[in-house]
Design a protein around this motif. Sequence first.
Motif, mmCIF file in Angstrom:
data_model
loop_
_atom_site.group_PDB
_atom_site.id
_atom_site.type_symbol
_atom_site.label_atom_id
_atom_site.label_comp_id
_atom_site.label_asym_id
_atom_site.label_seq_id
_atom_site.Cartn_x
_atom_site.Cartn_y
_atom_site.Cartn_z
ATOM 1 N N GLY A 354 0.800 -1.220 0.000
ATOM 2 C CA GLY A 354 0.000 0.000 0.000
ATOM 3 C C GLY A 354 0.826 1.260 0.000
ATOM 4 N N GLN A 355 2.069 1.161 0.519
ATOM 5 C CA GLN A 355 2.946 2.328 0.528
ATOM 6 C C GLN A 355 3.210 2.842 -0.886
ATOM 7 O OE1 GLN A 355 4.762 3.736 3.596
ATOM 8 N NE2 GLN A 355 2.768 2.898 4.090
ATOM 9 N N ILE A 356 3.362 1.933 -1.827
ATOM 10 C CA ILE A 356 3.653 2.341 -3.207
ATOM 11 C C ILE A 356 2.452 3.057 -3.807
ATOM 12 C CG2 ILE A 356 4.539 1.531 -5.416
ATOM 13 C CD1 ILE A 356 5.308 -1.056 -4.039
ATOM 14 N N MET A 357 1.271 2.497 -3.604
ATOM 15 C CA MET A 357 0.071 3.106 -4.169
ATOM 16 C C MET A 357 -0.197 4.480 -3.568
ATOM 17 S SD MET A 357 -2.468 3.058 -6.230
ATOM 18 C CE MET A 357 -2.619 1.368 -6.821
ATOM 19 N N ILE A 358 -0.075 4.586 -2.248
ATOM 20 C CA ILE A 358 -0.354 5.869 -1.587
ATOM 21 C C ILE A 358 0.632 6.936 -2.046
ATOM 22 C CG2 ILE A 358 -0.401 7.049 0.637
ATOM 23 C CD1 ILE A 358 -1.295 4.340 1.859
ATOM 24 N N SER A 359 1.922 6.591 -2.079
ATOM 25 C CA SER A 359 2.922 7.576 -2.492
ATOM 26 C C SER A 359 2.714 7.988 -3.943
ATOM 27 C CB SER A 359 4.336 7.008 -2.305
ATOM 28 O OG SER A 359 4.537 5.866 -3.109
ATOM 29 N N THR A 360 2.276 7.061 -4.794
ATOM 30 C CA THR A 360 2.026 7.390 -6.207
ATOM 31 C C THR A 360 0.867 8.363 -6.343
ATOM 32 O OG1 THR A 360 2.871 5.236 -6.919
ATOM 33 C CG2 THR A 360 1.451 6.415 -8.463
ATOM 34 N N ILE A 361 -0.186 8.157 -5.588
ATOM 35 C CA ILE A 361 -1.342 9.064 -5.642
ATOM 36 C C ILE A 361 -0.962 10.458 -5.168
ATOM 37 C CG2 ILE A 361 -3.628 9.515 -4.679
ATOM 38 C CD1 ILE A 361 -4.039 6.466 -4.593
#
Length: 790
Positions: A354-361
């Motif tokens: 989830g860290q990757i998705m949140i940082s991308t958003i």
Amino acid sequence: MPDSFVQEGYATLVLCIACPILAWVFSYVYYKQTAKIIVDPKVADRTALPLKRPINVSDSDDRLPEIFQIYSLIYQGAQDFLFAEYRAVSIFVVGFSIFILIVLGVSDSWINAVFTVIAFVVGCATSVLAGYVGMAIGTFANARTAISSRVGLAEGFKTAFKAAVVMGFCLCAFGIFNLYILIMLFRLYYSDAFGDGDNAADDTAALFEAIAGYGLGGSSVALFGRVGGGIYTKAADVGADLVGKVEYDLNEDDIRNPAVIADNVGDNVGDIAGMGADLFGSFAESSCAALVIAAQTGSISSNDGNDAIWENWGYVSFPLVISCTGIVACFITSFVATSTSHMELNQVEPKLKGQIMISTIIETILLFVVSMTLMPSEAHFAGYVVSSAEDGVVVDRESSILVKNYYLFFSAAVGLWAGLGIGYVTEYYTSNQHRPTQVVAENCRTGAATNVIMGLALGYKSVIFPAIAMAVAAYVSHSLAGFYGVSLAALGILSTLSIGLTIDAFGPISDNAGGIAEMAGMAEVVRERTDCLDAAGNTTAAIGKGFAIGSAAFVSLALFSGYMTILQSRDVEQFSHVDILHAFPFAGLLVGAMIPYWFSAMTMGAVGRAAHDMVVHVRNEFEEHEDILKPDPDTGMTRQPDYSACIRISTEASLKEMIPPGALVMGTPLIVGFIFGCKALAGVLIGALVSGVCGAISASNTGGAWDNAKKYIEQNKLKDRNDNILGKNTDAHKAAVVGDTIGDPLKDTSGPSLNIVMKLMAVESLVFAKAFYIQHPGFLGWIAAKIKGE
């Protein structure tokens, strides 16, 4: 925001100073929190711990002396290897600096050559620092993660994650800050840069051509770090597995295995230090490519006239702004992971992913804000798009591409989201939670051969989506903003580098923690928790490898764009395009496509030779000292294996074997450029990029799938037709170990090292672009022309 504040670079100044400071302060706080967990039993103090109850001493399981002994062995082994490696690298840095000075001094300008050498040395030093910091924090946190896992899974997770954050944020901060300060210092000499004087355009272009040496330095050290570290870790890993697991049925991290300490050292010097240097190189190269392109092309469109983009430092420095926003996005994202007070075993992997998705958003939003506020609403960037050509001569050419500021946003965002997609697809193919890897595990029932066949098939298939995603991103970014758009796509995929490095370093830290828990004889519940962290780390490490490969492909394309931009500034009529139907470019394509295979043969062979020496040593030690495995009948004691001998074997092999692959990669662009010319070299670069990216994805995913198929069996999830569990020490497990052993050099040596092959050849070509023959097809063409009397 006032135009002058942006155009003169004050906004860039604020961001390039404030964001690194934020990253360093944040890292220091997390470091101090991690350091409160005491490892040395001599200084253990129950009241000095940050957790709810003491964890360095347990009434039922006090293994602190054993933990500290193992921790010290791993730490010292990693220190010794990196110092030996960096001593060897320093010789290369001195020699290659002299070569740069002479070649660029003779062919271009001695003063520009001096500044290129300075940038090269700074890039090398920063890459060394990035690798060392990664290794230091990895070896610092491994035992502390094991100790904190006594309290609970959430505490172990937060310890490993906070330590990984230190690496991720420090590396990005070093990269941005050092590059910004270097540019500011160079401006003291190139005083006409970003001005309107007669020499302004030339000074601006020369400044950033010299700055490109920073990327060359970073990638040069990364090559040796990746190759040397990869050979080290896989020689130890293969030796430990083949003898310990297959022949003597020992567990993964059995303290009786002589190669087990070298294996754990390798996780730090290969997977952490090597990855850190690799991704720092990507950041440095993508930034340099974008700066070179922006400094030589483009003009602002306005009602009162046209000002060149290169006349405004604030606009040229937009690539640095993108990297700064990434630190902010990742800073916000990290609190989502560390706010957890309780965690179940099945929550670790989703939390990391989830860290990757949140940082991308978050980064997508920030990219839109800075694109709309810090760049002009419209600008013309030179793209040299050929409308028509006859016999290799341009008949009609579009001299520029109109670029709106939101085009820049889409160019960076398409790279950012392509990287996310590549990461998640990599995880799908390599995680044993998904069907592809489970199919590989099921084929272990019939032996090693079918396991290997299905693993290779999986790796080939996993190339499909990443290749299409990169093709779409490259097309969209180039269509919107030409070469500059491609360089922004590379920066986009690297903008969340802090979190990408964090989740990648989390895996080796957790892996070491599990090894220490096993070797120190900690409680079974602790081992269960560290195994859970390790399994999640393996998945995120696979995502990190996919991310690194995707970013390397974009960076290579951006560097190629920078190479072509410099050639076009010399002679746009000859280099507005490269015709692959002509002999030299087409021949270059074939040679370039071959280079990754030659390089992989070298690195795989190096691992094989080193692993052979390791296997022979471990076998001999078991045969000569039977009391290693069983207590001596007279004393009732067991002998400690000779760990230092295995560390020495891996160190000596890696230092010796990393030289030939490095010479191949560094020498190819120079030989082709000088002898066969710039267009042949363009073919080589594209051939190496296309071949290298597909080979890297296939090798990394094949090895990752074999690794997780083995773990799938070790978790007792594989059953035969009679519903009997096929777990450890079964024929299926031994077949899986064979596949994992074959995959180790693929996923941790050859595959990741191909990233640097693509990037290093491209950035070296960019730096030496003004030294290669341009009027004829290289030195051979010059000779042919003289023979013909031309």
